[in-house]
Design a protein around this motif. Structure first.
Motif, short mmCIF file in Angstrom:
data_model
loop_
_atom_site.label_atom_id
_atom_site.label_comp_id
_atom_site.label_asym_id
_atom_site.label_seq_id
_atom_site.Cartn_x
_atom_site.Cartn_y
_atom_site.Cartn_z
N LYS A 48 -20.13 2.29 8.51
CA LYS A 48 -19.11 3.17 8.20
C LYS A 48 -18.90 4.12 9.22
O LYS A 48 -18.48 5.33 8.93
CB LYS A 48 -19.47 3.83 6.84
CG LYS A 48 -19.62 2.92 5.79
CD LYS A 48 -18.62 2.29 5.27
CE LYS A 48 -18.61 1.24 3.97
NZ LYS A 48 -17.35 0.51 3.72
N ALA A 49 -19.19 3.74 10.56
CA ALA A 49 -18.94 4.70 11.52
C ALA A 49 -17.63 5.36 11.78
O ALA A 49 -16.43 4.67 11.46
CB ALA A 49 -19.34 3.95 12.98
N ARG A 50 -17.36 6.53 12.20
CA ARG A 50 -16.13 7.26 12.13
C ARG A 50 -15.82 8.03 13.41
O ARG A 50 -14.82 8.86 13.65
CB ARG A 50 -15.89 8.37 11.02
CG ARG A 50 -15.96 7.60 9.75
CD ARG A 50 -15.76 8.52 8.51
NE ARG A 50 -15.91 8.08 7.21
CZ ARG A 50 -14.96 7.39 6.68
NH1 ARG A 50 -13.78 7.28 7.36
NH2 ARG A 50 -14.99 6.89 5.35
N SER A 51 -16.51 7.71 14.53
CA SER A 51 -16.52 8.31 15.90
C SER A 51 -17.03 7.32 16.90
O SER A 51 -17.61 6.31 16.53
CB SER A 51 -17.36 9.59 15.86
OG SER A 51 -18.68 9.26 15.87
N ILE A 52 -16.78 7.66 17.99
CA ILE A 52 -17.03 6.79 19.23
C ILE A 52 -18.50 6.80 19.30
O ILE A 52 -19.06 5.59 19.44
CB ILE A 52 -16.36 7.28 20.51
CG1 ILE A 52 -14.86 7.14 20.41
CG2 ILE A 52 -16.96 6.30 21.74
CD1 ILE A 52 -14.15 7.60 21.63
N SER A 196 -10.09 -1.36 10.53
CA SER A 196 -10.63 -0.47 11.79
C SER A 196 -10.54 -1.27 13.12
O SER A 196 -10.94 -2.33 13.03
CB SER A 196 -12.16 0.12 11.59
OG SER A 196 -12.25 0.61 10.24
N ASP A 197 -10.11 -0.51 14.10
CA ASP A 197 -10.08 -0.92 15.41
C ASP A 197 -11.28 -0.42 16.09
O ASP A 197 -11.16 0.69 16.95
CB ASP A 197 -8.88 -0.51 15.98
CG ASP A 197 -8.62 -1.17 17.51
OD1 ASP A 197 -9.59 -2.02 17.92
OD2 ASP A 197 -7.67 -0.88 18.18
N TYR A 198 -12.53 -1.08 16.08
CA TYR A 198 -13.61 -0.76 16.69
C TYR A 198 -13.53 -0.58 18.23
O TYR A 198 -14.11 0.22 18.95
CB TYR A 198 -14.95 -1.39 16.15
CG TYR A 198 -15.11 -1.49 14.51
CD1 TYR A 198 -15.90 -0.42 14.07
CD2 TYR A 198 -14.56 -2.45 13.66
CE1 TYR A 198 -15.80 -0.10 12.65
CE2 TYR A 198 -14.87 -2.38 12.54
CZ TYR A 198 -15.51 -1.34 11.88
OH TYR A 198 -15.79 -1.17 10.46
N GLU A 199 -13.03 -1.75 18.63
CA GLU A 199 -12.75 -2.11 20.12
C GLU A 199 -12.13 -0.91 20.75
O GLU A 199 -12.40 -0.39 21.76
CB GLU A 199 -12.24 -3.53 20.40
CG GLU A 199 -13.17 -4.63 20.16
CD GLU A 199 -12.55 -5.81 20.44
OE1 GLU A 199 -11.29 -5.85 20.92
OE2 GLU A 199 -13.16 -7.05 20.07
N GLY A 200 -10.96 -0.58 20.12
CA GLY A 200 -9.99 0.33 20.76
C GLY A 200 -10.83 1.80 20.83
O GLY A 200 -10.69 2.56 21.60
N MET A 201 -11.70 1.97 19.88
CA MET A 201 -12.52 3.20 20.03
C MET A 201 -13.36 3.38 20.97
O MET A 201 -13.62 4.19 21.53
CB MET A 201 -13.22 3.48 18.53
CG MET A 201 -11.83 3.88 17.28
SD MET A 201 -13.12 4.08 15.90
CE MET A 201 -13.99 5.67 16.34
N GLU A 209 -8.71 9.18 15.49
CA GLU A 209 -8.13 9.50 14.32
C GLU A 209 -7.05 8.44 13.99
O GLU A 209 -6.47 8.30 12.96
CB GLU A 209 -7.27 10.69 14.33
CG GLU A 209 -6.38 10.92 15.53
CD GLU A 209 -6.85 11.14 16.83
OE1 GLU A 209 -6.22 11.75 17.74
OE2 GLU A 209 -8.02 11.25 16.91
N ALA A 210 -6.79 7.55 14.93
CA ALA A 210 -5.76 6.45 14.70
C ALA A 210 -6.55 5.17 14.71
O ALA A 210 -5.87 4.02 14.53
CB ALA A 210 -4.67 6.26 15.89
N ALA A 211 -8.03 4.97 14.66
CA ALA A 211 -8.45 3.96 14.66
C ALA A 211 -8.61 3.13 13.39
O ALA A 211 -8.87 1.74 13.16
CB ALA A 211 -9.94 3.94 15.03
N THR A 212 -8.59 3.89 12.33
CA THR A 212 -8.09 3.24 10.75
C THR A 212 -6.72 3.05 10.67
O THR A 212 -6.08 4.03 10.60
CB THR A 212 -8.88 4.23 10.04
OG1 THR A 212 -10.24 4.04 10.12
CG2 THR A 212 -8.89 3.49 8.45
N VAL A 213 -6.43 1.86 10.55
CA VAL A 213 -4.99 1.35 10.35
C VAL A 213 -4.45 0.95 8.87
O VAL A 213 -5.28 -0.12 8.31
CB VAL A 213 -4.33 0.27 11.27
CG1 VAL A 213 -2.98 0.07 11.28
CG2 VAL A 213 -5.04 0.71 12.63
#
Length: 387
Positions: A48-52, A196-201, A209-213
């Protein structure tokens, strides 16, 4: 805290109203509740990670054993609280309720976007939301067999992370036909999911803030089932169209491609009550080899955002009662594109109406580069008391 109290108050009011309506005016329906205890010997919290920083910890953790943690899920609240109306051949449900498409198979349910199967959480149950349900059963004699049309619309009042899938505006329209030979169902669904865009983060191309689409799914499916003596046959398939609300953020068009999916299966019950099931499921969003797996693929699969990671999947299972209230079960979830398998034994004891005690384990088997090659065995325990 305030929102949670309001939710409980809302549920209590509906529970009381349903009883009053059922006693005085209508045939009301309100489910009971349950006390549910679950223990998992597998740490899934880091998914459930929400940061880099947390995402980087995730990628590092994929090569390490999962750590054990204690009993983490305990609650005592009504699962559903709603009122029902039955005017003539119509049915209405209003309130906090679950919605099941009543199709699909044991391993996967291609037509059910409201309760997606979670491979790594065998005790996952369908979610409820504040919603309206309607069905109309055509009068007997109008056509050969029985026919029904129904619709479900969610008002999505859940605002916490525990219930992220059913939102305001999610709906399904369903047509069903039952004949002496087979059952047929056609569904059209629209539902918003967050991916979630894990790679983009990680590479910095997408801010956290834009990684969850939010992604809008439109799904058209058809399913058929039949029984020949003790042999059951079922099949289901359809087409999904995916649309991101903001094309400039998050996942690329490659990650959100439109795709088809279908499932075919059979099951057989012997005279001694031994039950066997075999299913094949092809998902057009899945990949045909581990070399094609991206980090987004792997984490979406482990996090339950996707039910499969490979294109071709097989489910093999057996269930046998060893006593009046006890059964043993063994299921194998096979990714034919790795290849890899999750061996999933069960021990189940209890009465369906009163209580159930379940023990389960998962033993992933596969090469290092496979979808489960870095995962470790896990164990699950679940106690449910119904009232």
């Amino acid at each position: 805290m305030k929102c949670r109290n309001v939710r409980y108050l809302f549920a209590a009011i509906f529970f009381i109203l349903s009883g009053l309506f059922g006693t005085i005016f209508l045939r009301g329906t309100a489910s009971g509740g349950e006390i549910d205890f679950s223990g998992y010997l597998r740490d899934t919290s880091f998914f459930k990670a929400r940061s880099i920083e947390e995402i980087e910890n995730v990628t590092e953790s994929l090569t390490h054993p999962y750590s054990a943690y204690p009993l983490h899920d305990r609650y005592a609240e009504p699962e559903e609280v709603y009122i029902s109306f039955y005017p003539g051949d119509m049915t209405f449900h209003f309130g906090f309720q679950k919605y099941l498409t009543e199709t699909g198979g044991w391993g996967w349910t291609p037509a059910d976007l409201f309760n997606p199967k979670k491979t790594f959480d065998p005790f996952y149950k369908g979610e409820a939301s504040t919603a309206a349900y309607f069905s109309y059963l055509f009068p007997t004699g109008s056509f050969p067999g029985a026919y029904e049309i129904s619709g479900f619309y969610s008002f999505g009042n859940r605002d916490d992370d525990a219930y992220p899938n059913i939102k305001d505006g999610d709906y399904q329209v369903r047509m069903k036909a039952h004949t002496d030979v087979l059952d047929l169902a056609i569904h059209y669904s629209e539902i918003t999911r967050e991916e979630s865009d894990y790679e983009g983060m990680i590479n910095g191309s997408v801010p956290s803030e834009a990684a969850t689409v939010p992604v809008r799914w439109r799904l058209l499916t058809a399913g058929v089932s039949s029984e020949i003596g003790r042999l059951g046959l079922h099949a289901e398939g359809g087409r999904a169209w995916l649309d991101s609300k903001d094309d400039e953020k998050g996942l690329s068009a490659k990650e959100l491609k439109d795709h088809s999916k279908f499932l075919i299966g059979m099951d057989y019950t012997f005279e001694n009550e031994l039950y066997l099931v075999l299913e094949y499921y092809q998902d057009g969003q899945g990949k045909s080899s581990p070399q094609e797996y991206s980090l987004n693929d792997r984490l979406a699969y482990l996090n339950g955002e996707r039910s499969v990671i490979g294109r071709d999947n097989v489910f093999v299972g057996a269930k046998y009662p060893i006593a009046r209230m006890t059964s043993v079960e063994l299921y194998n979830i096979i990714n034919a594109n790795d290849p890899s398998v999750i061996v999933n034994p069960w021990l189940v004891w209890g009465s369906r109406d009163l209580f159930s005690v379940k023990f389960s384990a998962q033993f992933p088997v596969g090469k290092k580069e496979s979808a489960v090659g870095q995962t470790k065995p896990s164990a699950f325990a679940h106690i449910q008391l119904n009232f």
